[in-house]
Design a protein around this motif. Structure first.
Motif, mmCIF file in Angstrom:
data_model
loop_
_atom_site.group_PDB
_atom_site.id
_atom_site.type_symbol
_atom_site.label_atom_id
_atom_site.label_comp_id
_atom_site.label_asym_id
_atom_site.label_seq_id
_atom_site.Cartn_x
_atom_site.Cartn_y
_atom_site.Cartn_z
ATOM 1 N N GLY A 52 0.808 -1.211 0.000
ATOM 2 C CA GLY A 52 0.000 0.000 0.000
ATOM 3 C C GLY A 52 0.842 1.263 0.000
ATOM 4 N N SER A 53 0.255 2.337 0.536
ATOM 5 C CA SER A 53 0.936 3.630 0.534
ATOM 6 C C SER A 53 2.226 3.596 1.352
ATOM 7 N N TYR A 54 2.267 2.731 2.363
ATOM 8 C CA TYR A 54 3.477 2.599 3.178
ATOM 9 C C TYR A 54 4.639 2.094 2.312
ATOM 10 N N ALA A 55 4.397 1.061 1.537
ATOM 11 C CA ALA A 55 5.444 0.499 0.680
ATOM 12 C C ALA A 55 5.792 1.435 -0.479
ATOM 13 N N MET A 56 4.770 2.141 -0.978
ATOM 14 C CA MET A 56 4.988 3.026 -2.129
ATOM 15 C C MET A 56 5.524 4.397 -1.725
ATOM 16 N N LYS A 57 5.611 4.619 -0.405
ATOM 17 C CA LYS A 57 6.097 5.897 0.131
ATOM 18 C C LYS A 57 5.226 7.073 -0.327
ATOM 19 N N THR A 58 3.897 6.832 -0.336
ATOM 20 C CA THR A 58 2.948 7.882 -0.711
ATOM 21 C C THR A 58 2.007 8.220 0.434
ATOM 22 N N GLY A 59 2.308 7.745 1.629
ATOM 23 C CA GLY A 59 1.446 7.995 2.777
ATOM 24 C C GLY A 59 1.494 9.445 3.217
ATOM 25 N N ILE A 60 0.430 9.848 3.913
ATOM 26 C CA ILE A 60 0.372 11.197 4.461
ATOM 27 C C ILE A 60 0.106 11.117 5.959
ATOM 28 N N LYS A 61 0.432 12.190 6.659
ATOM 29 C CA LYS A 61 0.223 12.244 8.101
ATOM 30 C C LYS A 61 -1.274 12.229 8.386
ATOM 31 N N PRO A 62 -1.720 11.433 9.365
ATOM 32 C CA PRO A 62 -3.141 11.421 9.713
ATOM 33 C C PRO A 62 -3.532 12.722 10.422
ATOM 34 N N LEU A 63 -4.781 13.131 10.224
ATOM 35 C CA LEU A 63 -5.240 14.362 10.854
ATOM 36 C C LEU A 63 -5.145 14.308 12.370
ATOM 37 N N ASP A 64 -5.458 13.134 12.942
ATOM 38 C CA ASP A 64 -5.442 13.017 14.403
ATOM 39 C C ASP A 64 -4.044 12.755 14.958
ATOM 40 N N GLY A 65 -3.072 12.522 14.079
ATOM 41 C CA GLY A 65 -1.704 12.288 14.516
ATOM 42 C C GLY A 65 -1.437 10.919 15.110
ATOM 43 N N LYS A 66 -2.444 10.012 15.092
ATOM 44 C CA LYS A 66 -2.266 8.696 15.702
ATOM 45 C C LYS A 66 -2.583 7.536 14.782
ATOM 46 N N ASN A 67 -3.581 7.652 13.975
ATOM 47 C CA ASN A 67 -4.074 6.518 13.185
ATOM 48 C C ASN A 67 -3.424 6.480 11.805
ATOM 49 N N TYR A 68 -2.248 5.894 11.784
ATOM 50 C CA TYR A 68 -1.504 5.780 10.528
ATOM 51 C C TYR A 68 -2.035 4.611 9.705
ATOM 52 N N ASP A 69 -1.976 4.755 8.401
ATOM 53 C CA ASP A 69 -2.407 3.704 7.491
ATOM 54 C C ASP A 69 -1.178 2.892 7.082
ATOM 55 N N ILE A 70 -0.959 1.792 7.781
ATOM 56 C CA ILE A 70 0.175 0.928 7.470
ATOM 57 C C ILE A 70 -0.378 -0.426 7.062
ATOM 58 N N ASP A 71 -0.154 -0.794 5.830
ATOM 59 C CA ASP A 71 -0.626 -2.078 5.314
ATOM 60 C C ASP A 71 0.526 -3.069 5.366
ATOM 61 N N LEU A 72 0.304 -4.123 6.122
ATOM 62 C CA LEU A 72 1.335 -5.138 6.301
ATOM 63 C C LEU A 72 0.728 -6.482 5.928
ATOM 64 N N GLY A 73 1.383 -7.209 5.050
ATOM 65 C CA GLY A 73 0.855 -8.497 4.623
ATOM 66 C C GLY A 73 1.684 -9.654 5.119
ATOM 67 N N PRO A 74 1.025 -10.746 5.530
ATOM 68 C CA PRO A 74 1.770 -11.958 5.851
ATOM 69 C C PRO A 74 1.985 -12.772 4.577
ATOM 70 N N TYR A 75 3.135 -13.355 4.438
ATOM 71 C CA TYR A 75 3.442 -14.194 3.280
ATOM 72 C C TYR A 75 3.733 -15.596 3.788
ATOM 73 N N PHE A 76 2.829 -16.507 3.444
ATOM 74 C CA PHE A 76 2.994 -17.910 3.831
ATOM 75 C C PHE A 76 3.596 -18.674 2.672
ATOM 76 N N LYS A 77 4.685 -19.350 2.901
ATOM 77 C CA LYS A 77 5.297 -20.153 1.847
ATOM 78 C C LYS A 77 4.487 -21.447 1.751
ATOM 79 N N MET A 78 3.807 -21.603 0.654
ATOM 80 C CA MET A 78 2.917 -22.752 0.473
ATOM 81 C C MET A 78 3.416 -23.584 -0.713
ATOM 82 N N SER A 79 3.044 -24.837 -0.688
ATOM 83 C CA SER A 79 3.397 -25.736 -1.769
ATOM 84 C C SER A 79 2.127 -26.325 -2.343
ATOM 85 N N THR A 80 2.103 -26.546 -3.640
ATOM 86 C CA THR A 80 0.946 -27.165 -4.280
ATOM 87 C C THR A 80 1.108 -28.673 -4.365
ATOM 88 N N GLU A 81 2.175 -29.182 -3.847
ATOM 89 C CA GLU A 81 2.447 -30.631 -3.905
ATOM 90 C C GLU A 81 1.806 -31.350 -2.756
#
Length: 81
Positions: A52-81
């Motif tokens: 998201g904006s965090y990775a793309m470095k396009t985030g902006i400061k939140p109006l309230d100064g606390k609620n930042y928009d940080i999108d973090l994804g888990p990556y599970f290494k899966m196998s189709t076998e």
């Protein structure tokens, strides 16, 4: 028409997030900690990645100064076998 580029640049500088501010690192670490606490013991191992904006470095400061928009994804290494 008046030229207002400098006003736009001033506004942009006042709302943009710094690349890796301390507060963003703290917020991201809180998310990672909560994710690991809530993940079932039987779950596959995973790594996390920024998105998201965090990775793309396009985030902006939140109006309230606390609620930042940080999108973090888990990556599970899966196998189709």
């Amino acid at each position: 028409m008046p030229h207002n580029q400098s006003q736009f640049e001033d506004f942009h500088d006042s709302i943009k997030l710094s690349d890796e501010s301390t507060i963003l690192k703290e917020k991201r670490d809180i998310i990672i900690e909560r994710l690991s606490e809530k993940m079932p013991a039987a779950a596959k191992s995973y790594t996390t990645f920024n998105q998201g904006s965090y990775a793309m470095k396009t985030g902006i400061k939140p109006l309230d100064g606390k609620n930042y928009d940080i999108d973090l994804g888990p990556y599970f290494k899966m196998s189709t076998e």
